[in-house]
Scaffold this motif. Structure first.
Motif: not given
Lengths: 181, 283
Positions: B9-15, B48-55, B57-61
């Motif tokens: 509900l609140i945007p994070g701060n990665t690219f 698929a590689v692009l999507s992995v890079v995207g994920l 880059s978000l530094k998820p938990n």
């Protein structure tokens, strides 16, 4: 088509419930199909708001389920669900006004017939055609899935849906014996 | 249940978080269409590689994420297993050859083409899963509505999407509350003490109040929206949609490029369909 705010909120909540229940509230039958309690949501939206809201709730709900479910996007199935939602939601059109507490055995019979018809048109006709157009392969598997979807959805819609409709009608029938003087 | 539903509900701060909703929605739609439209590994793999890079880059938990990944991988492998049970020589239909590697029986053979097809299919589905996951992780419901609105979807339909996504965490909360209150009344939900069938029946008992409370809330939400003047104008602007940043401008070139690639792939597939659906390197 003009929607008032209440209808929009109803569709949105229906879609959210549909999506969540499609992912978590089902017993898997084959791949991509399950005996899902999500179908009950379509029935409720159809009863309260009519055919087009029910169709939208099912279609959007399936997109949401695809987004959170992790099995990839299958827009052919979303559109199949949309068509089915349209048929299920026809309730007010043939006089089953759940909001006013009107739901009789005659309506239950029409409803059951329409559920089976909607399933056959939605998943037996629209989905395979769209599968060929969008993905152009896997038609054998789509057929198996389509038939199991038809059987399982129709089962849920009739076995669970009819009692739910009677209950909803009874719940809304409180004020109907009053006459205007 | 709640670990798997990550709605921000609140945007994070990665690219990716800091991009406009418009940019996020467009990139997502292009990637999903590209992944759906083709069975060609040469197109699927980069996406698929692009999507992995995207994920990444978000530094998820990641701790939260592993459970989801395990579930999705297991489900996809199970689907492939079912496919194999029905048609062991599936590769023949889609690749147009069958090089037998070894046999279980005369019917259950393992061919190189089937394995290749399974690999393509797995990459494709995992790719679209990771794209969806990245999208959900980086977007908030109202940014999604703003993004959909920017590509011409009527704003009332956009509201349906954003409201539905906004409502999903509430469903989780309600579900847990109802479950706890049912347990307080003596319903046994412990998997060690009740059979599977009993637990299924109990879940149905939880569903009925869940559906009723959800639809009872429709009136309240609709009144709140009406009081704030929802639906009076013909168009709508979004508070969450900030001004275009320099990153958005850069991403515009990027997604225009992706769009051209995707359109080219689809047009090529319609104009010059290959004899077989799946491109195989050794044929």
């Amino acid at each position: 088509m003009k929607f008032n705010t209440k209808t929009i909120v109803g569709i949105a909540i229906g879609a959210a419930l549909f999506g969540v229940l499609m992912v978590y509230g089902g017993i898997r039958v084959t791949t991509n199909t399950s005996l899902t309690s999500a179908m009950v949501v379509t029935v409720v939206v159809g009863a309260l708001f009519g055919p087009i809201p029910a169709a939208l709730a099912a279609g959007v709900g399936n997109c949401i389920a695809d987004l959170i479910g992790g099995w990839g996007f299958w827009f052919d199935w979303s559109i199949g669900n949309l068509v089915l939602g349209l048929f299920v939601g026809l309730l007010p059109v043939y006089g089953a006004k759940i909001n006013e507490g009107v739901f009789t055995v005659k309506h239950a019979v029409i409803y059951s017939v329409l559920c089976i018809l909607g399933n056959i048109i939605g998943f037996g006709l629209v989905t395979p055609v769209l599968t060929t157009v969008f993905y152009s392969s896997e038609l054998t598997i789509t057929w198996i899935q389509a038939w199991s979807a038809i059987v399982s959805n129709a089962t849920v819609l009739i076995v669970v849906g009819v009692p739910v409709l009677f209950a909803l009608a009874k719940r809304n029938a409180r004020g109907t014996n009053l006459t205007k003087e | 249940m709640d670990e798997r539903l990550f709605i921000n509900l609140i945007p994070g701060n990665t690219f990716l978080d800091k991009l406009q909703g418009k940019t996020k929605v467009r990139i997502f739609l292009i990637c999903i269409v590209a992944l759906i439209a083709t069975w060609d590994m040469r197109v699927i793999l980069p996406f698929a590689v692009l999507s992995v890079v995207g994920l990444v880059s978000l530094k998820p938990n990641w701790k939260k994420m592993w459970g989801v990944f395990a579930f999705v991988i297991a489900m996809n492998l199970f689907n492939l297993f079912l496919l194999y049970i029905i048609t062991p020589d599936y590769g023949l239909n889609v690749c147009g050859a069958s090089t037998v590697l070894f046999k279980f029986t005369d019917f259950y053979v393992v061919t190189a083409e089937t394995l290749w097809y399974f690999l393509v299919r797995f990459t494709k589905l995992m790719g679209s899963f990771i794209v969806s996951l990245t999208f959900i992780q980086c977007i908030t419901p109202s940014e999604m509505a703003a993004g959909l609105n920017s590509i011409g979807v009527p704003y009332k339909i956009c509201t349906i999407f954003s409201l539905a996504f906004r409502y999903i965490p509430d469903i989780t909360k309600d579900f847990n509350n109802i479950k706890i209150s049912m347990q307080a009344r003596g319903m046994e939900l412990d998997p060690k003490k009740t059979s599977l069938w009993e637990r299924l029946k109990q879940n149905v008992i939880i569903l009925v109040p869940l559906i009723i409370t959800s639809f009872d809330r429709v009136g309240n939400i609709a009144n709140a929206m009406d009081l704030r003047g929802y639906g009076k104008g013909k168009t709508r602007t979004y508070y969450s949609e900030h001004e275009e940043t320099s990153n958005d401008k850069k991403m515009k070139y990027f997604y225009t490029f992706l769009l051209i690639v995707t359109i080219a792939v689809i047009v090529l597939r319609i104009v010059m369909p290959g004899e077989f659906e799946v491109w195989t390197p050794w044929i």
